[in-house]
Structures are given as structure tokens and as C-alpha cells.
Design an enzyme around this catalytic site. Structure first.
Site, mmCIF file in Angstrom:
data_model
loop_
_atom_site.group_PDB
_atom_site.id
_atom_site.type_symbol
_atom_site.label_atom_id
_atom_site.label_comp_id
_atom_site.label_asym_id
_atom_site.label_seq_id
_atom_site.Cartn_x
_atom_site.Cartn_y
_atom_site.Cartn_z
ATOM 1 N N CYS A 88 71.219 -92.505 63.021
ATOM 2 C CA CYS A 88 71.154 -93.928 62.693
ATOM 3 C C CYS A 88 71.872 -94.320 61.447
ATOM 4 C CB CYS A 88 69.519 -94.040 62.865
ATOM 5 S SG CYS A 88 69.361 -95.873 62.622
ATOM 6 N N HIS A 205 67.144 -92.023 67.759
ATOM 7 C CA HIS A 205 66.478 -91.051 66.966
ATOM 8 C C HIS A 205 65.812 -89.931 67.790
ATOM 9 C CE1 HIS A 205 66.112 -93.321 63.102
ATOM 10 N NE2 HIS A 205 66.227 -94.574 63.756
ATOM 11 N N GLU A 207 64.320 -87.359 66.676
ATOM 12 C CA GLU A 207 63.316 -86.943 65.998
ATOM 13 C C GLU A 207 62.112 -87.552 66.322
ATOM 14 O OE1 GLU A 207 64.550 -89.955 63.063
ATOM 15 O OE2 GLU A 207 65.595 -88.695 64.533
#
Length: 228
Positions: A88, A205, A207
Site C-alpha cells: 500500500c 494488504h 497482513e
């Protein structure tokens, strides 16, 4: 051996990245960008440039962070084959600093997009995608206002010819369509590699798709396993 997650002023996904890595058994620590990597490069398993709003996204998203002294350390690490992942805002920093070609600019809908999207794996031969098969559809969240990938026609053709496109936005069946493109990225591109296949940037993302308690998908684990 450990993975360093670089914290810029305005980063807000650094702790998320550390937690996700630790969840899959990878040691990780945060490093403030002004401290640099120093001599720790010898003991690095990888580097993550996390999401957030570095320097408030002034000028352009990632533009100011790309001039932080630690970026020189990161570029040197990349040249040595150490895996580097920009996520990002970190992807924006990666493009702005020349780690990868292209640029990320304002979404074509001119608004912040926060949703879970489908991605099709385009190249399964890199460290970032070897956990998948080419053509696999995965679900990963996005959260960005400047995620539209732009690149010149010649550079785009080079990306395709050199097999540098990792992921494209798609529908649940893997079809690459305009409706499945959340930000207007050229060619529905969601993630690419740089001059080395150990360097990658992507807007989604991973994560946030690693811990099962955070959502319906844990598909992001396959990307982060590149550091294992």
C-alpha cells in the site's frame, strides 16, 4: 535472522505487519526510518515497507518517504538479494524510490476504497507467489485512496514480457474485468516485481489476511511466507 518493518512518520500498519509475520513463525521487528539499517543487513531475512500515510501523503503518496536515508540502505539490500516488500503506502514508496517501475495515483473513482478484493495470481515462480499456482484466485483487503497503478505503454509491455506482474484484480471466477478493478489500475495490475524478483510492491494488504480472527480470508499468508 529477522524481518525489518520500516516505520516512517505516518505509518500505521507496521504493527500489523509484525504481528502477521510473528503469527506465521517469522521473527520481525520495527525500525524507525531515521535510524537506518546500519550493520543489520547481514542478519536480515527481509524488509517490509508498510501501509499508512507517510508524511501525510503530502506532495504525492510515498514521495517524501522515498527520500528518507533508509531508502538507500533498502536499495543496497535489494541489490544483495534480500527480499523487499512494499504494501500500500509502502508500494507507493517503492515506486517513488525507483525500486519498481510505474507509479500509484488517485483512484479513478476519486474516493478511498476499503473492501476485500479478488486477485488472480499471474506469476507463481517468484518468492512472493510460489505458495500459489498460476491462475489461483485469492482474497485480500485493500484500503487506499491513491492505488491506481499507472505506467507508460512501453514499460507496461516490458512488465508483461518480463513476467513481472504478480497479481491482477479479478472477479471471484478469475475474470479480469473493469467491474473487478477497484481503482482503475492499468491492466487491473495489483502487484508487480521490480528489477529483481525479490522486490515486490502491491496495493492489497496481505497482513490483513493472515490471522483468521481478522476476517474471512487468510490468503495473505502465502505472500508473507516469502520471508520464511
Amino acid at each position: 535472522m529477522t524481518v525489518v518493518v520500516v516505520q516512517f512518520g505516518g505509518s500505521n500498519c507496521d504493527r500489523d505487519a509484525v504481528r502477521a509475520l510473528q503469527h506465521i513463525g517469522i521473527d520481525a521487528t520495527r525500525v524507525w526510518h531515521e535510524d537506518g539499517l546500519n550493520d543489520s543487513v547481514e542478519n536480515l531475512d527481509g524488509i517490509i515497507l508498510p501501509g499508512g500515510f507517510s508524511y501525510g501523503d503530502y506532495l504525492r503518496a510515498g514521495a517524501m518517504a522515498a527520500h528518507s536515508p533508509i531508502v538507500n540502505d533498502i536499495q543496497a539490500a535489494a541489490e544483495r538479494g534480500i527480499p523487499v516488500l512494499g504494501v500500500c503506502n509502502g508500494a507507493q514508496v517503492g515506486c517513488e524510490s525507483g525500486l519498481t517501475p510505474g507509479a500509484f495515483t488517485t483512484n479513478d473513482r476519486a474516493r478511498f476504497q476499503c473492501e476485500t478484493v479478488h486477485l488472480r495470481v499471474e506469476n507463481a515462480t517468484t518468492p512472493w507467489t510460489e505458495a500459489y499456482e498460476a491462475g489461483t484466485v485469492i482474497e485480500i483487503p485493500i484500503a487506499h485512496g491513491e492505488g491506481r497503478f499507472e505506467i507508460t505503454e512501453n514499460e507496461y509491455e516490458m512488465l508483461k514480457n518480463d513476467n513481472q506482474i504478480l497479481f491482477r484484480y479479478c472477479d471471484a471466477s478469475g475474470n479480469i474485468t473493469d467491474d473487478a478493478n477497484p481503482n482503475g489500475s492499468r491492466g487491473n495490475v495489483a502487484g508487480i516485481t521490480g528489477n529483481y524478483d525479490t522486490v515486490a510492491v502491491l496495493m492489497p494488504h496481505p497482513e490483513r489476511a493472515t490471522l483468521p480472527e481478522l476476517g474471512r480470508s487468510t490468503d495473505g499468508k502465502g505472500i508473507l511466507q516469502a520471508f520464511g
